[in-house]
Design an enzyme around this catalytic site. Structure first.
Site, mmCIF file in Angstrom:
data_model
loop_
_atom_site.group_PDB
_atom_site.id
_atom_site.type_symbol
_atom_site.label_atom_id
_atom_site.label_comp_id
_atom_site.label_asym_id
_atom_site.label_seq_id
_atom_site.Cartn_x
_atom_site.Cartn_y
_atom_site.Cartn_z
ATOM 1 N N GLN A 1 55.814 -40.512 -45.171
ATOM 2 C CA GLN A 1 55.875 -41.724 -45.982
ATOM 3 C C GLN A 1 54.658 -41.843 -46.896
ATOM 4 O OE1 GLN A 1 57.339 -46.088 -44.933
ATOM 5 N NE2 GLN A 1 55.404 -45.675 -43.968
ATOM 6 N N SER B 1 41.765 -37.059 -44.753
ATOM 7 C CA SER B 1 40.983 -37.927 -43.854
ATOM 8 C C SER B 1 41.298 -37.510 -42.418
ATOM 9 C CB SER B 1 41.364 -39.406 -44.026
ATOM 10 O OG SER B 1 42.583 -39.687 -43.351
ATOM 11 N N VAL C 1 36.613 -38.161 -50.314
ATOM 12 C CA VAL C 1 36.539 -36.795 -50.839
ATOM 13 C C VAL C 1 37.978 -36.395 -51.141
ATOM 14 C CG1 VAL C 1 35.930 -34.402 -50.329
ATOM 15 C CG2 VAL C 1 34.479 -36.269 -49.483
ATOM 16 N N GLU C 2 38.327 -36.410 -52.426
ATOM 17 C CA GLU C 2 39.695 -36.097 -52.837
ATOM 18 C C GLU C 2 39.676 -35.605 -54.280
ATOM 19 O OE1 GLU C 2 41.858 -39.816 -52.552
ATOM 20 O OE2 GLU C 2 40.699 -40.749 -54.156
ATOM 21 N N ASP D 1 54.038 -53.471 -28.393
ATOM 22 C CA ASP D 1 52.772 -53.371 -29.143
ATOM 23 C C ASP D 1 51.630 -53.766 -28.213
ATOM 24 O OD1 ASP D 1 52.372 -53.365 -32.510
ATOM 25 O OD2 ASP D 1 50.612 -53.889 -31.304
ATOM 26 N N LYS E 1 47.948 -36.946 -38.151
ATOM 27 C CA LYS E 1 49.381 -36.942 -38.471
ATOM 28 C C LYS E 1 49.897 -35.499 -38.554
ATOM 29 C CE LYS E 1 50.468 -41.320 -39.039
ATOM 30 N NZ LYS E 1 51.424 -41.978 -38.155
ATOM 31 N N LEU F 1 48.393 -51.038 -53.721
ATOM 32 C CA LEU F 1 48.983 -52.039 -54.617
ATOM 33 C C LEU F 1 48.789 -53.459 -54.066
ATOM 34 C CD1 LEU F 1 50.590 -52.063 -57.341
ATOM 35 C CD2 LEU F 1 52.557 -52.614 -55.926
ATOM 36 N N VAL G 1 39.278 -49.150 -58.740
ATOM 37 C CA VAL G 1 39.869 -47.811 -58.831
ATOM 38 C C VAL G 1 38.809 -46.807 -58.396
ATOM 39 C CG1 VAL G 1 40.755 -46.076 -60.437
ATOM 40 C CG2 VAL G 1 41.444 -48.467 -60.675
ATOM 41 N N TYR H 1 42.377 -39.498 -40.089
ATOM 42 C CA TYR H 1 43.672 -40.132 -39.769
ATOM 43 C C TYR H 1 44.824 -39.219 -40.194
ATOM 44 C CZ TYR H 1 47.821 -42.548 -41.405
ATOM 45 O OH TYR H 1 49.116 -42.852 -41.708
ATOM 46 N N HIS H 2 44.770 -38.761 -41.450
ATOM 47 C CA HIS H 2 45.863 -37.903 -41.939
ATOM 48 C C HIS H 2 45.921 -36.593 -41.140
ATOM 49 C CE1 HIS H 2 45.415 -40.600 -45.508
ATOM 50 N NE2 HIS H 2 46.716 -40.505 -45.493
ATOM 51 N N THR I 1 52.982 -38.930 -42.915
ATOM 52 C CA THR I 1 52.543 -39.452 -44.213
ATOM 53 C C THR I 1 52.529 -38.333 -45.255
ATOM 54 O OG1 THR I 1 50.325 -39.602 -45.194
ATOM 55 C CG2 THR I 1 50.446 -39.903 -42.861
ATOM 56 N N TYR J 1 52.536 -54.085 -39.689
ATOM 57 C CA TYR J 1 53.005 -54.338 -41.065
ATOM 58 C C TYR J 1 54.461 -53.886 -41.230
ATOM 59 C CZ TYR J 1 53.196 -53.666 -46.183
ATOM 60 O OH TYR J 1 53.557 -53.681 -47.509
HETATM 61 N N1 LIG Z 1 51.830 -48.816 -44.269
HETATM 62 C C1 LIG Z 1 51.850 -47.673 -44.952
HETATM 63 O O1 LIG Z 1 51.669 -47.654 -46.173
HETATM 64 C C2 LIG Z 1 52.108 -46.378 -44.238
HETATM 65 C C3 LIG Z 1 52.252 -45.202 -45.018
HETATM 66 C C4 LIG Z 1 52.500 -43.987 -44.369
HETATM 67 C C5 LIG Z 1 52.617 -43.962 -42.991
HETATM 68 N N2 LIG Z 1 52.452 -45.101 -42.263
HETATM 69 C C6 LIG Z 1 52.594 -45.016 -40.796
HETATM 70 O O2 LIG Z 1 53.510 -45.985 -40.356
HETATM 71 C C7 LIG Z 1 53.129 -46.480 -39.068
HETATM 72 C C8 LIG Z 1 53.035 -47.995 -39.119
HETATM 73 O O3 LIG Z 1 52.056 -48.349 -40.079
HETATM 74 P P1 LIG Z 1 51.696 -49.857 -40.392
HETATM 75 O O4 LIG Z 1 51.236 -49.918 -41.788
HETATM 76 O O5 LIG Z 1 52.807 -50.761 -39.952
HETATM 77 O O6 LIG Z 1 50.414 -50.050 -39.458
HETATM 78 P P2 LIG Z 1 50.053 -51.254 -38.461
HETATM 79 O O7 LIG Z 1 48.699 -51.012 -37.930
HETATM 80 O O8 LIG Z 1 50.301 -52.546 -39.134
HETATM 81 O O9 LIG Z 1 51.128 -51.028 -37.311
HETATM 82 C C9 LIG Z 1 50.917 -50.175 -36.207
HETATM 83 C C10 LIG Z 1 51.150 -51.006 -34.973
HETATM 84 O O10 LIG Z 1 51.013 -50.141 -33.832
HETATM 85 C C11 LIG Z 1 50.252 -50.817 -32.850
HETATM 86 N N3 LIG Z 1 49.621 -49.813 -32.004
HETATM 87 C C12 LIG Z 1 48.686 -48.893 -32.351
HETATM 88 N N4 LIG Z 1 48.357 -48.144 -31.289
HETATM 89 C C13 LIG Z 1 49.112 -48.569 -30.257
HETATM 90 C C14 LIG Z 1 49.227 -48.199 -28.908
HETATM 91 N N5 LIG Z 1 48.486 -47.210 -28.393
HETATM 92 N N6 LIG Z 1 50.099 -48.867 -28.117
HETATM 93 C C15 LIG Z 1 50.858 -49.880 -28.610
HETATM 94 N N7 LIG Z 1 50.797 -50.272 -29.900
HETATM 95 C C16 LIG Z 1 49.921 -49.634 -30.702
HETATM 96 C C17 LIG Z 1 49.263 -51.679 -33.624
HETATM 97 O O11 LIG Z 1 48.784 -52.754 -32.880
HETATM 98 C C18 LIG Z 1 50.124 -52.119 -34.809
HETATM 99 O O12 LIG Z 1 50.750 -53.342 -34.561
HETATM 100 C C19 LIG Z 1 51.815 -45.791 -38.735
HETATM 101 O O13 LIG Z 1 52.051 -44.677 -37.912
HETATM 102 C C20 LIG Z 1 51.303 -45.335 -40.078
HETATM 103 O O14 LIG Z 1 50.485 -44.206 -39.952
HETATM 104 C C21 LIG Z 1 52.209 -46.298 -42.862
#
Ligand SMILES: NC(=O)c1ccc[n+]([C@@H]2O[C@H](COP(=O)([O-])OP(=O)(O)OC[C@H]3O[C@@H](n4cnc5c(N)ncnc54)[C@H](O)[C@@H]3O)[C@@H](O)[C@H]2O)c1
Length: 383
Positions: free
Chosen positions: A209, A180, A328-329, A32, A186, A240, A255, A182-183, A145, A12
């Site tokens: 972020q 979580s 849980v928040e 990727d 991080k 959003l 929500v 995931y967090h 994050t 993304y």
């Molecule tokens: N999108 C948000 O709102 C947001 C907010 C805070 C933090 N982040 C952080 O930003 C980063 C990007 O987020 P995003 O929303 O673009 O997620 P996303 O999943 O769209 O992008 C992550 C990309 O990394 C690739 N990937 C994952 N593991 C991999 C590996 N071992 N080797 C190669 N590629 C790998 C996935 O295929 C994916 O294309 C993440 O670390 C996420 O935690 C995102």
């Protein structure tokens, strides 16, 4: 010419970042392993639009801009592969997006939890080792994050806090308490980077972020084949983006709980700016620079209300539904977080105006036929 390695370049945020830097004269190397694409198919949560794969995207970008993005498909947790990329290209900067980025995914079952821990921590570890082995001057930009801080009953500082204890003072990483697994990974990433910054003197920017919204960036607005993913489901979609898609589908905005949970959010256009500003202004060697990356704070209720009002103006009868919170928040909490570092570096925020919401609603409307209502609420429960 500056060389930038983007890990997680198909994602993304990754793909728009590739184009953003390429347009500004950087040599971009994009890596990727298609984890997210494949996981979306596996869990039947495909995004609103289906972008071409990374190789095809790079080809389209070259046709349009005349600029080449070098693509390698591979796994960042595979150390020989990653090291070969570092040795071949010797990047000045590496942006690390390559993680499992979804809180609900990490809470689904033991295997997905274990994958999240392994993928996120080993990818970060491998990058640190590859930098040390190939070019210790390389600047690592890592995505953290705001969720690392949780919702403490004190002001959230930008990464660090000075503590006075029994008459003595020292500076520490701001206390963290994630909501979580995931967090939590991080937080562990941040701790690991801080260890190697102290021990090996590498230079790292950790960007805390908030949830990102939006779809268009300047590089993709005119050609929808260059657009990034737009996940809108419970697992991969951010709040959003999910709300605008629900509004267009005539589905009540989901929500969680009371909706008084507050979050710092930002437009994807500003993510591009933040990464660029971080890359152009690296920290010194032996520094872990932490910047809080968001531009506005809203409660979930406020976001839902905004979508309801703008949706109403476009003729949608938007309903808001408070559903039992699967997470849980804290639903009522103090929230004051500072975010001055990126502004000082030159960030010009693009705020969440009615026009921005209208543009997003119109985007979702254009691809309305692709919406699968079943995916708005799957019910992944933290408990
Ligand atoms: N999108 C948000 O709102 C947001 C907010 C805070 C933090 N982040 C952080 O930003 C980063 C990007 O987020 P995003 O929303 O673009 O997620 P996303 O999943 O769209 O992008 C992550 C990309 O990394 C690739 N990937 C994952 N593991 C991999 C590996 N071992 N080797 C190669 N590629 C790998 C996935 O295929 C994916 O294309 C993440 O670390 C996420 O935690 C995102």
């Amino acid at each position: 010419m500056n060389k930038l390695l983007i890990l997680g370049a198909d994602g993304y945020l990754g793909w728009p970042t590739c184009m953003y830097f390429s347009k500004r004269g950087y040599t971009v190397i994009a890596v990727d392993n298609y984890f997210t694409r494949n996981a979306m198919v596996e869990l039947n949560c495909e995004p609103l639009i289906h972008p071409p794969n990374l190789i095809q995207r790079a080809r389209l970008w070259e046709e349009k801009s005349g600029k080449k993005i070098i693509v390698h498909i591979g796994d960042v947790t595979d150390y020989p592969f990653l090291l070969s990329i570092f040795k071949e290209y010797k990047p000045d900067t590496v942006v690390h997006y390559a993680e499992q980025p979804c809180a609900p995914y990490s809470m689904m079952d033991r295997d997905k939890a274990a994958f999240t821990v392994k993928n996120n921590l080993i990818s970060t570890l491998n990058i640190v080792y590859a930098v040390k082995e190939s070019n210790p001057d390389c600047h690592i930009i890592k995505l953290g994050t705001m969720g690392e801080y949780g919702t403490p009953n004190i002001d959230i500082e930008e990464g660090w806090i000075e503590i006075e204890h029994k008459g003595r003072k020292d500076k520490f990483l701001f206390p963290r308490q994630a909501g979580s697994l995931y967090h939590t990974t991080k937080i562990q990433d941040t701790d690991m980077l801080w260890f190697y910054v102290r021990t090996w003197g590498i230079k790292v920017t950790d960007l805390m972020q908030g949830p990102v919204y939006g779809i268009y960036t300047d590089e993709s607005r005119e050609d929808h084949r260059l657009l990034t993913f737009f996940p809108y489901d419970e697992i991969f979609g951010t709040v959003l983006n999910r709300f605008v898609t629900q509004a267009v589908a005539g589905y009540p905005l989901t929500v969680y709980g009371k909706g008084n949970q507050q979050r710092g959010i930002l437009n994807i256009i500003d993510t591009m700016q933040c990464i660029y500003l971080a890359a152009e202004n690296p920290p010194r060697k032996g520094e872990l620079r932490i910047l809080n990356q968001f531009t506005e704070i809203f409660s979930i209720n406020q976001l839902a209300e905004k979508v309801k009002i703008v949706g109403g103006k476009l003729g949608y009868n938007v309903k808001i539904e408070h559903i039992p919170n699967p997470r849980v928040e804290k639903e009522d909490h103090y929230y004051k977080a500072s975010y001055s570092g990126l502004l000082k570096l030159g960030l010009t925020p693009h705020l969440l105006t009615d026009e921005v919401i209208e543009e997003l609603l119109k985007f979702a409307e254009r691809y309305k036929d692709n919406i699968d209502r079943e995916k708005f609420y799957i019910g992944i429960n933290w408990r």
